[in-house]
Design a protein around this motif. Structure first.
Motif, PDB file in Angstrom:
ATOM      1  N   ILE A 158      30.403 -55.211  49.282  1.00 25.92           N
ATOM      2  CA  ILE A 158      29.630 -55.173  49.675  1.00 25.92           C
ATOM      3  C   ILE A 158      31.052 -56.938  49.704  1.00 25.92           C
ATOM      4  N   GLU A 159      31.889 -57.371  48.836  1.00 26.42           N
ATOM      5  CA  GLU A 159      32.984 -58.443  49.618  1.00 26.42           C
ATOM      6  C   GLU A 159      33.862 -57.625  49.710  1.00 26.42           C
ATOM      7  N   GLN A 160      34.159 -56.741  49.605  1.00 29.98           N
ATOM      8  CA  GLN A 160      35.040 -56.018  50.344  1.00 29.98           C
ATOM      9  C   GLN A 160      35.332 -55.229  51.391  1.00 29.98           C
ATOM     10  N   ALA A 161      34.206 -54.860  52.144  1.00 33.06           N
ATOM     11  CA  ALA A 161      33.929 -54.543  53.205  1.00 33.06           C
ATOM     12  C   ALA A 161      33.637 -56.101  53.956  1.00 33.06           C
ATOM     13  N   VAL A 168      39.140 -56.934  61.008  1.00 27.30           N
ATOM     14  CA  VAL A 168      39.476 -56.586  61.817  1.00 27.30           C
ATOM     15  C   VAL A 168      38.968 -56.972  63.372  1.00 27.30           C
ATOM     16  N   TYR A 169      37.207 -57.517  63.227  1.00 32.27           N
ATOM     17  CA  TYR A 169      36.662 -58.420  64.467  1.00 32.27           C
ATOM     18  C   TYR A 169      36.911 -59.433  64.638  1.00 32.27           C
ATOM     19  N   ARG A 170      37.277 -60.428  63.057  1.00 27.03           N
ATOM     20  CA  ARG A 170      38.080 -61.694  63.122  1.00 27.03           C
ATOM     21  C   ARG A 170      36.738 -62.595  63.823  1.00 27.03           C
ATOM     22  N   ILE A 171      36.354 -62.627  62.299  1.00 27.66           N
ATOM     23  CA  ILE A 171      34.828 -62.950  62.328  1.00 27.66           C
ATOM     24  C   ILE A 171      35.063 -63.693  60.745  1.00 27.66           C
ATOM     25  N   SER A 172      33.548 -64.923  60.059  1.00 22.54           N
ATOM     26  CA  SER A 172      33.671 -65.233  59.185  1.00 22.54           C
ATOM     27  C   SER A 172      33.058 -64.790  57.943  1.00 22.54           C
ATOM     28  N   ALA A 173      33.417 -64.917  57.087  1.00 24.53           N
ATOM     29  CA  ALA A 173      32.286 -64.195  56.261  1.00 24.53           C
ATOM     30  C   ALA A 173      30.985 -64.202  55.927  1.00 24.53           C
ATOM     31  N   ASP A 174      30.488 -65.237  56.736  1.00 23.46           N
ATOM     32  CA  ASP A 174      28.522 -65.331  56.824  1.00 23.46           C
ATOM     33  C   ASP A 174      28.378 -64.171  58.202  1.00 23.46           C
ATOM     34  N   GLN A 175      29.502 -64.360  58.903  1.00 26.23           N
ATOM     35  CA  GLN A 175      29.296 -63.033  59.967  1.00 26.23           C
ATOM     36  C   GLN A 175      29.293 -61.446  59.511  1.00 26.23           C
ATOM     37  N   ALA A 176      30.384 -61.587  59.008  1.00 23.57           N
ATOM     38  CA  ALA A 176      30.252 -60.309  58.560  1.00 23.57           C
ATOM     39  C   ALA A 176      29.370 -59.266  57.448  1.00 23.57           C
TER      40      ALA A 176
END
Length: 231
Positions: A158-161, A168-176
């Motif tokens: 999950i951390e890799q994903a 790709v989306y330029r978002i934060s870890a929490d948002q991903a």
């Protein structure tokens, strides 16, 4: 109303809200849309109407309406993205902010895929708006995180994903993480399974543009020059 809309990101024209809006107590977390290239026609699900503050079906969604809601700092980029979709016949994904009719700012990611005609040609794009903030309660996130802690292998995938989505989306870890949870809930698929499938299919995606790889090479090789010494 013009069904094609306008791609002018600097337009100050605003849609008339007063006759078509009603308070929406709780905005939905996701909503779907379709955009047809030839006619430049938009279709919104009821949830996307509600995200923007409209009663579903009371206005015709057009490009001009769409752009009028975008945050001023994001409007030009989104207009260029839509133009590329029309000119090149490609789907688009973006992260941007929009202002609903009540003046509330929303941070969303638009995840889209291709619509193909009967002969295989691309005729449009369809996808989802995903709210990047407040998509899950803290209790729900805590419960999910507790279950994830059961196996370190699951967490690693999950951390890799998450890292892939962040890049790709330029978002934060929490948002991903929230994006992964959304797809897990929508498809009734285990989070770990989705993450592992994303990782497995990544090598089959098109190569990154050479300029991006070159810029990333430079970033990796010069990271140490920008680290502030600990005091």
């Amino acid at each position: 109303m013009d069904t094609t809309g306008s791609l002018d990101p600097h337009s100050t024209e605003q849609p008339r809200y007063e006759e078509h809006t009603a308070p929406v107590p709780t905005a939905p977390r996701t909503g779907s849309f379709r955009f047809w290239f030839a006619t430049q026609r938009w279709e919104w699900s009821p949830e996307v109407y509600q995200m923007h503050g409209y009663v579903p079906g009371t206005i015709e969604p057009t490009t001009s309406v769409l752009l009028s809601h975008k945050h001023p700092d994001d409007r030009e980029h989104l207009a260029e993205t839509i133009s590329r979709a029309i000119d090149l016949g490609e789907p688009f994904s973006s992260k941007h902010r929009f202002i609903d009719v009540h003046g509330i700012e929303h941070h969303v990611i638009v995840v889209a895929d291709r619509i193909s005609g009967g002969d295989g040609t691309l005729v449009g794009t369809a996808g989802f708006y995903v709210e990047l903030t407040d998509t899950l309660t803290d209790a729900a996130l805590t419960a999910i995180d507790t279950r994830l802690a059961a196996t370190m292998q699951a967490r690693a995938a999950i951390e890799q994903a998450k890292g892939i989505l962040m890049l790709v989306y330029r978002i934060s870890a929490d948002q991903a993480f929230r994006v992964l949870v959304w797809r897990s809930q929508e498809t009734n698929t285990k989070l770990r399974t989705l993450a592992e499938q994303l990782i497995a299919e990544l090598p089959g995606t098109p190569d990154l543009p050479r300029r991006l790889v070159t810029d990333f090479d430079h970033l990796v090789l010069t990271l140490h020059d920008r680290i502030t010494p600990a005091t």
